[in-house]
Design a protein around this motif. Sequence first.
Motif, mmCIF file in Angstrom:
data_model
loop_
_atom_site.group_PDB
_atom_site.id
_atom_site.type_symbol
_atom_site.label_atom_id
_atom_site.label_comp_id
_atom_site.label_asym_id
_atom_site.label_seq_id
_atom_site.Cartn_x
_atom_site.Cartn_y
_atom_site.Cartn_z
ATOM 1 N N VAL A 109 -18.983 -1.097 -18.405
ATOM 2 C CA VAL A 109 -19.110 -1.070 -16.943
ATOM 3 C C VAL A 109 -20.370 -1.801 -16.508
ATOM 4 O O VAL A 109 -20.361 -2.588 -15.532
ATOM 5 C CB VAL A 109 -19.129 0.390 -16.434
ATOM 6 C CG1 VAL A 109 -19.535 0.449 -14.957
ATOM 7 C CG2 VAL A 109 -17.757 1.042 -16.627
ATOM 8 N N ARG A 111 -21.851 -4.161 -18.184
ATOM 9 C CA ARG A 111 -21.655 -5.596 -18.461
ATOM 10 C C ARG A 111 -20.999 -6.276 -17.256
ATOM 11 O O ARG A 111 -21.366 -7.388 -16.882
ATOM 12 C CB ARG A 111 -20.770 -5.789 -19.704
ATOM 13 C CG ARG A 111 -21.470 -5.530 -21.021
ATOM 14 C CD ARG A 111 -20.511 -5.749 -22.190
ATOM 15 N NE ARG A 111 -20.122 -7.144 -22.313
ATOM 16 C CZ ARG A 111 -20.785 -8.071 -23.015
ATOM 17 N NH1 ARG A 111 -21.893 -7.735 -23.658
ATOM 18 N NH2 ARG A 111 -20.355 -9.315 -23.080
ATOM 19 N N ARG A 112 -20.006 -5.605 -16.684
ATOM 20 C CA ARG A 112 -19.350 -6.186 -15.500
ATOM 21 C C ARG A 112 -20.351 -6.367 -14.365
ATOM 22 O O ARG A 112 -20.401 -7.428 -13.729
ATOM 23 C CB ARG A 112 -18.200 -5.288 -15.031
ATOM 24 C CG ARG A 112 -17.457 -5.858 -13.816
ATOM 25 C CD ARG A 112 -16.493 -4.874 -13.215
ATOM 26 N NE ARG A 112 -17.141 -3.734 -12.591
ATOM 27 C CZ ARG A 112 -17.732 -3.764 -11.393
ATOM 28 N NH1 ARG A 112 -17.794 -4.889 -10.698
ATOM 29 N NH2 ARG A 112 -18.286 -2.677 -10.902
ATOM 30 N N LYS A 113 -21.177 -5.361 -14.141
ATOM 31 C CA LYS A 113 -22.163 -5.427 -13.070
ATOM 32 C C LYS A 113 -23.185 -6.536 -13.321
ATOM 33 O O LYS A 113 -23.711 -7.135 -12.375
ATOM 34 C CB LYS A 113 -22.888 -4.088 -12.926
ATOM 35 C CG LYS A 113 -21.977 -2.955 -12.452
ATOM 36 C CD LYS A 113 -22.738 -1.641 -12.422
ATOM 37 C CE LYS A 113 -21.839 -0.493 -11.983
ATOM 38 N NZ LYS A 113 -22.544 0.823 -12.019
ATOM 39 N N LYS A 116 -21.555 -10.333 -17.136
ATOM 40 C CA LYS A 116 -21.203 -10.762 -18.497
ATOM 41 C C LYS A 116 -19.691 -10.929 -18.599
ATOM 42 O O LYS A 116 -18.931 -10.286 -17.872
ATOM 43 C CB LYS A 116 -21.669 -9.729 -19.515
ATOM 44 C CG LYS A 116 -23.174 -9.526 -19.532
ATOM 45 C CD LYS A 116 -23.859 -10.649 -20.276
ATOM 46 C CE LYS A 116 -25.361 -10.386 -20.341
ATOM 47 N NZ LYS A 116 -25.965 -10.876 -21.578
ATOM 48 N N THR A 117 -19.279 -11.784 -19.529
ATOM 49 C CA THR A 117 -17.833 -11.996 -19.671
ATOM 50 C C THR A 117 -17.335 -11.468 -21.015
ATOM 51 O O THR A 117 -17.389 -10.279 -21.263
ATOM 52 C CB THR A 117 -17.471 -13.479 -19.476
ATOM 53 O OG1 THR A 117 -18.228 -14.278 -20.405
ATOM 54 C CG2 THR A 117 -17.767 -13.927 -18.059
ATOM 55 N N GLU A 146 -11.692 -1.721 -10.525
ATOM 56 C CA GLU A 146 -12.357 -2.998 -10.794
ATOM 57 C C GLU A 146 -12.854 -3.049 -12.245
ATOM 58 O O GLU A 146 -12.742 -4.079 -12.924
ATOM 59 C CB GLU A 146 -13.528 -3.185 -9.824
ATOM 60 C CG GLU A 146 -14.018 -4.622 -9.739
ATOM 61 C CD GLU A 146 -15.039 -4.831 -8.635
ATOM 62 O OE1 GLU A 146 -15.638 -5.926 -8.597
ATOM 63 O OE2 GLU A 146 -15.239 -3.901 -7.818
ATOM 64 N N ASP A 147 -13.390 -1.930 -12.702
ATOM 65 C CA ASP A 147 -13.849 -1.856 -14.085
ATOM 66 C C ASP A 147 -12.667 -1.969 -15.046
ATOM 67 O O ASP A 147 -12.760 -2.622 -16.092
ATOM 68 C CB ASP A 147 -14.580 -0.532 -14.336
ATOM 69 C CG ASP A 147 -15.912 -0.450 -13.602
ATOM 70 O OD1 ASP A 147 -16.497 -1.517 -13.333
ATOM 71 O OD2 ASP A 147 -16.354 0.678 -13.305
ATOM 72 N N TYR A 150 -11.594 -5.616 -15.282
ATOM 73 C CA TYR A 150 -12.567 -6.347 -16.107
ATOM 74 C C TYR A 150 -12.333 -6.035 -17.591
ATOM 75 O O TYR A 150 -12.321 -6.939 -18.442
ATOM 76 C CB TYR A 150 -13.983 -5.934 -15.692
ATOM 77 C CG TYR A 150 -15.074 -6.447 -16.605
ATOM 78 C CD1 TYR A 150 -15.661 -7.698 -16.404
ATOM 79 C CD2 TYR A 150 -15.519 -5.675 -17.685
ATOM 80 C CE1 TYR A 150 -16.658 -8.164 -17.251
ATOM 81 C CE2 TYR A 150 -16.514 -6.137 -18.532
ATOM 82 C CZ TYR A 150 -17.079 -7.377 -18.319
ATOM 83 O OH TYR A 150 -18.060 -7.841 -19.155
ATOM 84 N N PHE A 151 -12.176 -4.755 -17.903
ATOM 85 C CA PHE A 151 -11.959 -4.302 -19.273
ATOM 86 C C PHE A 151 -10.743 -4.992 -19.895
ATOM 87 O O PHE A 151 -10.798 -5.499 -21.024
ATOM 88 C CB PHE A 151 -11.775 -2.782 -19.250
ATOM 89 C CG PHE A 151 -11.484 -2.154 -20.583
ATOM 90 C CD1 PHE A 151 -12.450 -2.095 -21.575
ATOM 91 C CD2 PHE A 151 -10.237 -1.595 -20.834
ATOM 92 C CE1 PHE A 151 -12.181 -1.498 -22.796
ATOM 93 C CE2 PHE A 151 -9.955 -0.992 -22.051
ATOM 94 C CZ PHE A 151 -10.928 -0.941 -23.030
ATOM 95 N N TYR A 154 -11.536 -9.053 -20.209
ATOM 96 C CA TYR A 154 -12.662 -9.617 -20.952
ATOM 97 C C TYR A 154 -12.995 -8.948 -22.285
ATOM 98 O O TYR A 154 -13.772 -9.499 -23.059
ATOM 99 C CB TYR A 154 -13.921 -9.609 -20.077
ATOM 100 C CG TYR A 154 -13.863 -10.602 -18.942
ATOM 101 C CD1 TYR A 154 -13.903 -11.976 -19.187
ATOM 102 C CD2 TYR A 154 -13.740 -10.165 -17.625
ATOM 103 C CE1 TYR A 154 -13.840 -12.886 -18.154
ATOM 104 C CE2 TYR A 154 -13.675 -11.076 -16.576
ATOM 105 C CZ TYR A 154 -13.719 -12.439 -16.848
ATOM 106 O OH TYR A 154 -13.653 -13.349 -15.810
#
Length: 394
Positions: A109, A111-113, A116-117, A146-147, A150-151, A154
């Motif tokens: 979580v 990393r997303r903020k 990071k990819t 949103e998390d 992303y999860f 990525y």
Amino acid sequence: MAPSALHFGAGNIGRGFIGALLSDSGYHVTFADVMDKLINALNEHKGYTITILDVAPEEPTKDIKNVSGVMSNNPTELTKAIVDAEIITTAVGPNVLRIIARSLAAGIVERRKAGKTYLNIIACENMTGGSRHLGDEIAKHIADSEDKAYFEEYVGFPNCAVDRIVPPFDPGATGNVLSVGVEAFYEWIVEEPAFKGPRPHIEGMKLTDNLVAYVQRKLFTLNCGHATTAYLGYLKGYATVDESLKDSEIEKIVHDAMVESGQALCKKHGFDFEEHKKYIEKIMNRFRNPYIKDDVARVGREPLRKLGPADRLVGPTKMAVEYGLPHANLIKGIAACLMYDNPEDKQSVEVQTAIREKGLAHVCEDVLGFAPDSTETKLVLQDYEELKASSAKH
């Protein structure tokens, strides 16, 4: 600046195998663990020595550098390490994966903020589908939509097969508790299609698109033979794997069990049987290595897990049954595991308690997945009684 790798598990396998390969490939490796003695030593020494045990112990050594440690129970430092990492690996044991999943979720979580990819997390455990299992456990702790998106986009979870014997090791006069002894042989085969983003270049990591075959080959051959040696050796009072194999009766059962599993593996996955027999002989020679004093209690620990329906003893037996192939020696390995009575091993105590309270036939059904009236259950009961009678003489 070196790329960062995070490895969960600062034990002998972590330091002597995966962590060492990552370091050799130019990564700064941060080890995460709950053992403050190991983490403090990593931050003090920033390196350690590996000794290759295939020859005399004073022979070749290798220095591993550019390492550090972080306590797994320090959420601030651990989250930062997850955010900074370009790859994450584990060698903590299958049962610990669900425990570290919450921390990994929190780090993902963040990393997303942080923008990071791609990140790939590889569980280097002796289990089928370990990385995917870890991914499923992490997903339980990611609630925000949103998390979650992303999860899914990525974070990759390539499954893998790992193979290296890393026994307990006395660092001697080095004064560094991190020093570790390993065999020269190793194999790390990783599922290429499951990677997200660019594939990392790691010395010694082999990519494949047919991982299941290699996972089962290793689990049903090396791990099967290793466990069978340990349980039979323990019953006869031997201390180590190499000592156990000096017993011709044990050696024959172990070898023949791996031949039985090999016939089933070749039938299922199309391996060449002549090549597979060479693989078995290589494994037998690794077990016989007199410089790897691999304790039978260490190899045999957690028998309940090793008796799982898809694990190293029951898995190849069921595969052999499926194809109508011989499996008498595989059954002997299962019976020896059920005889493994080690009061210092929690799972051994659980198995022995279940046998006393519910009966062996019930355990065969409940734990192994064998039907009560099956030929396999009858053979297990028969071999169990024979081993019981034999062990009473030792």
